[in-house]
Enzyme design. Structure first.
Site, mmCIF file in Angstrom:
data_model
loop_
_atom_site.group_PDB
_atom_site.id
_atom_site.type_symbol
_atom_site.label_atom_id
_atom_site.label_comp_id
_atom_site.label_asym_id
_atom_site.label_seq_id
_atom_site.Cartn_x
_atom_site.Cartn_y
_atom_site.Cartn_z
ATOM 1 N N VAL A 8 0.856 -1.279 -0.015
ATOM 2 C CA VAL A 8 0.038 -0.130 0.023
ATOM 3 C C VAL A 8 0.831 1.018 0.128
ATOM 4 C CG1 VAL A 8 -2.006 -0.975 1.239
ATOM 5 C CG2 VAL A 8 -0.225 0.256 2.388
ATOM 6 N N SER A 9 0.595 2.383 -0.591
ATOM 7 C CA SER A 9 1.162 3.612 -0.571
ATOM 8 C C SER A 9 0.843 4.713 0.183
ATOM 9 C CB SER A 9 1.591 4.058 -2.007
ATOM 10 O OG SER A 9 0.119 4.303 -2.793
ATOM 11 N N THR A 10 -0.405 4.506 0.642
ATOM 12 C CA THR A 10 -0.929 5.686 1.457
ATOM 13 C C THR A 10 -1.878 5.398 2.519
ATOM 14 O OG1 THR A 10 -2.994 5.866 0.124
ATOM 15 C CG2 THR A 10 -1.205 7.292 -0.901
ATOM 16 N N GLN A 13 -5.243 4.170 1.375
ATOM 17 C CA GLN A 13 -5.615 2.749 0.977
ATOM 18 C C GLN A 13 -5.401 1.791 2.054
ATOM 19 O OE1 GLN A 13 -2.020 2.489 -1.719
ATOM 20 N NE2 GLN A 13 -3.211 2.458 -3.653
ATOM 21 N N TYR A 43 4.987 2.568 -0.506
ATOM 22 C CA TYR A 43 5.974 2.772 -1.592
ATOM 23 C C TYR A 43 4.797 2.903 -2.785
ATOM 24 C CZ TYR A 43 10.114 1.748 0.810
ATOM 25 O OH TYR A 43 11.299 1.567 1.600
#
Length: 65
Positions: A8-10, A13, A43
Protein backbone atom coordinates in the site's frame (compact mmCIF):
# COMPACT_ATOMS: atom_id res chain seq x y z
CA UNK A 1 8.05 -22.25 -2.44
CA UNK A 2 5.13 -19.90 -2.89
CA UNK A 3 5.61 -16.16 -2.43
CA UNK A 4 3.20 -13.30 -2.00
CA UNK A 5 3.87 -9.60 -2.44
CA UNK A 6 1.63 -6.93 -0.92
CA UNK A 7 1.86 -3.17 -0.89
CA UNK A 8 0.00 0.00 0.00
CA UNK A 9 1.29 3.46 -0.72
CA UNK A 10 -0.98 5.72 1.33
CA UNK A 11 -2.79 5.82 4.65
CA UNK A 12 -6.02 6.15 2.69
CA UNK A 13 -5.39 2.82 0.94
CA UNK A 14 -4.84 1.16 4.30
CA UNK A 15 -8.43 2.00 5.22
CA UNK A 16 -9.84 0.23 2.16
CA UNK A 17 -7.55 -2.72 1.67
CA UNK A 18 -5.09 -3.29 4.50
CA UNK A 19 -1.84 -5.19 4.33
CA UNK A 20 -3.38 -7.90 6.53
CA UNK A 21 -6.39 -8.15 4.22
CA UNK A 22 -4.14 -8.54 1.21
CA UNK A 23 -2.03 -11.18 2.97
CA UNK A 24 -5.13 -13.16 3.96
CA UNK A 25 -6.53 -13.03 0.42
CA UNK A 26 -3.20 -14.04 -1.13
CA UNK A 27 -2.72 -16.92 1.30
CA UNK A 28 -6.22 -18.15 0.57
CA UNK A 29 -5.49 -18.07 -3.16
CA UNK A 30 -2.15 -19.81 -2.59
CA UNK A 31 -3.92 -22.57 -0.67
CA UNK A 32 -1.13 -22.70 1.87
CA UNK A 33 0.05 -21.02 5.03
CA UNK A 34 3.62 -21.87 4.11
CA UNK A 35 4.48 -18.85 1.97
CA UNK A 36 7.23 -16.28 1.80
CA UNK A 37 5.80 -12.82 2.45
CA UNK A 38 7.17 -9.65 0.91
CA UNK A 39 5.57 -6.48 2.24
CA UNK A 40 6.23 -2.91 1.14
CA UNK A 41 4.30 -0.23 3.01
CA UNK A 42 4.34 3.36 1.86
CA UNK A 43 5.88 2.82 -1.59
CA UNK A 44 4.16 4.15 -4.68
CA UNK A 45 3.54 1.80 -7.59
CA UNK A 46 5.29 4.29 -9.85
CA UNK A 47 8.65 3.37 -8.32
CA UNK A 48 10.01 -0.13 -8.87
CA UNK A 49 12.92 0.33 -6.48
CA UNK A 50 11.12 -0.99 -3.40
CA UNK A 51 13.03 -3.00 -0.76
CA UNK A 52 10.78 -6.05 -0.58
CA UNK A 53 10.14 -6.14 -4.33
CA UNK A 54 13.89 -6.09 -4.88
CA UNK A 55 14.31 -8.94 -2.37
CA UNK A 56 11.50 -10.92 -4.04
CA UNK A 57 13.13 -10.58 -7.45
CA UNK A 58 16.51 -11.63 -6.03
CA UNK A 59 14.93 -14.68 -4.39
CA UNK A 60 13.34 -15.64 -7.73
CA UNK A 61 16.75 -15.31 -9.41
CA UNK A 62 18.28 -17.53 -6.70
CA UNK A 63 15.61 -20.19 -7.24
CA UNK A 64 14.05 -19.88 -3.79
CA UNK A 65 10.64 -19.31 -5.35
Amino acid sequence: MIAIYVRVSTEEQLKGYSIEGQINDCMELAGSKNVLKYIDEGYTGEILNRPELTKLLADVDEGLI
